[in-house]
Scaffold this active site. Structure first.
Site, PDB file in Angstrom:
ATOM      1  N   ASP A   1     -48.780 -61.093  33.542  1.00  0.00           N
ATOM      2  CA  ASP A   1     -48.894 -61.321  32.109  1.00  0.00           C
ATOM      3  C   ASP A   1     -50.149 -62.141  31.844  1.00  0.00           C
ATOM      4  OD1 ASP A   1     -47.884 -61.679  29.313  1.00  0.00           O
ATOM      5  OD2 ASP A   1     -45.964 -61.159  30.258  1.00  0.00           O
TER       6      ASP A   1
ATOM      7  N   ASP B   1     -50.608 -60.407  26.341  1.00  0.00           N
ATOM      8  CA  ASP B   1     -49.806 -61.018  25.296  1.00  0.00           C
ATOM      9  C   ASP B   1     -50.563 -61.049  23.962  1.00  0.00           C
ATOM     10  OD1 ASP B   1     -47.254 -62.619  24.993  1.00  0.00           O
ATOM     11  OD2 ASP B   1     -48.683 -64.103  24.252  1.00  0.00           O
TER      12      ASP B   1
ATOM     13  N   GLU C   1     -50.044 -55.987  24.172  1.00  0.00           N
ATOM     14  CA  GLU C   1     -48.975 -56.194  23.198  1.00  0.00           C
ATOM     15  C   GLU C   1     -49.644 -56.353  21.840  1.00  0.00           C
ATOM     16  OE1 GLU C   1     -45.331 -59.205  22.037  1.00  0.00           O
ATOM     17  OE2 GLU C   1     -47.251 -59.964  22.697  1.00  0.00           O
TER      18      GLU C   1
ATOM     19  N   HIS D   1     -38.332 -58.972  26.845  1.00  0.00           N
ATOM     20  CA  HIS D   1     -37.786 -60.338  26.776  1.00  0.00           C
ATOM     21  C   HIS D   1     -37.762 -60.897  25.355  1.00  0.00           C
ATOM     22  CE1 HIS D   1     -42.077 -60.663  26.750  1.00  0.00           C
ATOM     23  NE2 HIS D   1     -41.977 -61.922  26.379  1.00  0.00           N
ATOM     24  N   ASP D   2     -38.315 -60.161  24.399  1.00  0.00           N
ATOM     25  CA  ASP D   2     -38.324 -60.616  23.004  1.00  0.00           C
ATOM     26  C   ASP D   2     -37.344 -59.854  22.128  1.00  0.00           C
ATOM     27  OD1 ASP D   2     -40.420 -62.404  23.529  1.00  0.00           O
ATOM     28  OD2 ASP D   2     -41.954 -60.890  23.071  1.00  0.00           O
TER      29      ASP D   2
HETATM   30  C1  GLC Z   1     -45.523 -62.632  22.886  1.00  0.00           C
HETATM   31  C2  GLC Z   1     -44.501 -62.840  23.970  1.00  0.00           C
HETATM   32  C3  GLC Z   1     -43.492 -63.842  23.488  1.00  0.00           C
HETATM   33  C4  GLC Z   1     -44.216 -65.132  23.213  1.00  0.00           C
HETATM   34  C5  GLC Z   1     -45.373 -64.936  22.254  1.00  0.00           C
HETATM   35  C6  GLC Z   1     -46.299 -66.100  22.286  1.00  0.00           C
HETATM   36  O1  GLC Z   1     -44.986 -62.026  21.764  1.00  0.00           O
HETATM   37  O2  GLC Z   1     -43.926 -61.642  24.348  1.00  0.00           O
HETATM   38  O3  GLC Z   1     -42.448 -64.038  24.394  1.00  0.00           O
HETATM   39  O4  GLC Z   1     -43.335 -66.082  22.687  1.00  0.00           O
HETATM   40  O5  GLC Z   1     -46.154 -63.818  22.572  1.00  0.00           O
HETATM   41  O6  GLC Z   1     -46.967 -66.156  23.505  1.00  0.00           O
END
Ligand code: GLC
Ligand code: CA
Length: 561
Positions: free
Chosen positions: A98, A199, A256, A329-330
């Site tokens: 990540d 991310d 992402e 995980h979100d």
């Molecule tokens: C992304 C991650 C999440 C995190 C956020 C800030 O959305 O997937 O888990 O809290 O970024 O880093």
């Protein structure tokens, strides 16, 4: 069509904190992942994506990094990482890490320097602004509630944090920041990692002028999105990153990208390969979010879901590459969200139907730990059971402002909180589900006694083996990887069906995404086709069929003309 290994693989996401504890501190760790590699190989995963294990205060479970090149002690050591990487490679799996570079932790040495004085050499590593009228520079709200600006007393200026106040945003307009990040990425690539999941990468470039954003409905804050998401220089920066790092190695890269549109995706994940391989879009995940995009208890409508996913299938065809996911995980667990977890039988069947529906599409599928067991949302009762900073902050903000009643908000958390995905992996029906010998850092789901990897791997008709079969089919048929996509019956309220086509081959995919019987008319040329997989045993193809609840299957027609 351009072939590539990252188009042909299936990725398995690991949230290390909740995967496997080996040293009895209640927290999953890197040696735990190494110990479980045979399980992942049995499933057939090609690539593992591991959520952050770097040094971090852990206020957002590792998405707040204080040293990009060190392993947090609770997860192990760098030697443990090297061992995991070597073992994964030896067992035929690649490993993706990540990359969290929109922001750091406020404990990162860069930020500790940056906040010391206005003329500190690291000042412009972050985004500082003067306040206006005794308040923050503008009305932007943070993703984790409250303002996205925090006043730092030492220098009297505000810093930008689009997430938690402990996650200051890096200033990508500073070339020194970019070079530091590229250097760090090369260091991991030289260690042997096979790629990056990036991310919130669509947020790294901000506009120079930062006006108030449109006010979010019912909120005291405005949205930063128009000035932050898909910002003015994001593609320039990713192309630079691509030249300086990504193109020098053979990697899988996935961004992402909140706020992604099809047109934007065709830039981030363009087929020429000048930026990333693929991007995660959020549109199908936002379908049950209502106006707030999150704290709502709607159900996902099947017709809407088909429209959205099909738009991504056809919109990216030949121009970019999709990443396919139901879970991470979100996100809450998909069987609890869109499937039916009321009985064991329906839970398994709906998990299979949903898996089939996603895995037969074009794109690279992602499986999130426990999804292959049809793990469900957490069984939390009270607020004290929750750990996630987003959930706890939102609870406070929305109940204190009177926008939600406590019980109502608690219900939203039970359904939508990110913690639903973060309960420990359920390995066995024994003590602590085989996850740890201690008290786990977050409560187990009570259903681990019946839903666990041991039970699943001992039963051939389990969800686990269904996922294994889906992966095998993808490995076996180029049609599933590269074939064209065409949606059938867009208005059917229960059934998600489509056709994949490559040369002479056709694949008919039919998924009843409902708990009621559904009638369909099957195109006659599939009557003599081969049943590749099905969620409830044998299927007899007839011109008019009554599908059972959550019945789903795929039929191959080899010589279509
Ligand atoms: C992304 C991650 C999440 C995190 C956020 C800030 O959305 O997937 O888990 O809290 O970024 O880093
Ligand atoms: Ca541990």
């Amino acid at each position: 069509m351009n072939k590539a290994w990252w188009k042909e693989c299936v990725v398995y996401q690991i949230y290390p904190r909740s995967f496997q504890d080996t040293n009895g501190d209640g927290i999953g760790d890197l040696p735990g992942i190494t110990a479980r590699l045979p399980y992942l190989r049995r499933l057939g995963a090609d690539v593992l994506w591991i959520s952050p294990f770097y040094q971090s205060p852990g206020r957002d479970n590792g998405y707040d990094i204080s040293d990009y090149q060190a392993v947090a002690p609770e997860f192990g050591t760098l030697a443990d990482f090297d061992e995991l990487l070597a073992q994964a490679h030896r067992q035929g799996m690649k490993l993706v890490i990540d990359l969290v570079v929109n922001h750091t932790s406020d404990q990162h040495p860069w930020f500790r320097e940056s906040r010391r004085s206005r003329d500190n050499p690291f000042r412009h590593y972050y985004i500082w602004r003067d306040g206006t009228d005794g308040g923050p520079p503008n009305n932007w709200g943070s993703c984790f509630s409250g303002s996205s600006w925090k006043l730092d007393e030492a220098t009297g200026q505000y810093y930008l944090h689009t997430f938690g106040e402990f996650q200051p945003d890096l200033n990508w307009d500073n070339p020194a920041v970019r070079q530091e990040i590229y250097r760090m990425m090369r260091w991991w690539c030289d260690r042997g990692v096979d790629g990056f999941r990036m991310d919130v990468i669509s947020m790294i470039s901000k506009t120079a002028v930062m006006p108030d954003g449109p006010r979010n409905p019912g909120s005291a804050y405005g949205s930063f999105a128009p000035y932050v998401v898909n910002g003015p220089r994001v593609h320039e920066y990713l192309q630079e990153m691509n030249r300086e790092v990504l193109s020098q190695y053979d990697l899988l890269t996935v961004g992402e990208c909140s706020g992604l549109t099809v047109e934007q995706a065709c830039r981030y994940a363009n087929a020429e390969g000048t930026e990333l391989n693929m991007a995660f879009q959020f549109e199908h995940m936002d379908l049950d979010g209502g106006e707030s995009f999150k704290w709502d208890l709607r159900k996902i409508d099947v017709v809407e879901l088909k429209r959205v996913l099909s738009k991504w299938q056809t919109g990216l065809a030949g121009r970019a590459w999709n990443s396919l996911y139901w879970c991470n995980h979100d996100q809450p667990r998909i069987v609890s969200r869109l499937g039916d977890s009321s009985t064991p039988e329906m839970r398994e069947r709906s998990a299979k139907a949903l898996a089939l529906c996603l895995h037969m599409m074009q794109g690279t599928p992602y499986i999130y730990q426990g999804e292959e067991l049809a793990m469900t949302n957490a069984s939390f009762r009270s607020l004290e059971d929750f750990r996630d900073v987003e959930s706890l902050n939102a609870y406070r903000e929305l109940t204190e402002s009177g926008q939600m009643e406590p019980e109502e908000m608690l219900n939203c958390l039970r359904y939508k909180s990110r913690d639903n995905a973060r309960t420990p992996m359920q390995w066995t029906g024994g003590p602590q589900a085989g996850f740890t010998a201690a008290e786990p850092w977050i409560g187990l789901n009570e259903n681990y006694r019946t839903i666990n990897a041991q039970e699943q791997t001992e039963r051939l008709d389990s969800v686990f083996y269904f996922y294994r079969d889906l992966i095998r089919l993808r490995h076996r048929y180029e049609l599933i990887v590269y074939g064209d996509y065409r949606l059938l019956w867009p208005e059917h309220r229960q059934v998600f069906a489509y056709i994949r086509a490559l040369d002479m081959q056709r694949l008919l995919v039919v998924c009843n995404l409902s708990g009621e019987a559904a009638e369909i008319r099957v195109p006659e040329e599939y009557a003599g086709g081969e049943l590749l997989i099905s969620s409830c045993g044998d299927v007899t193809i007839r011109p008019v069929m009554a599908l059972r609840p959550w019945e789903a299957f795929a039929i191959l027609q080899e010589k279509y003309d």
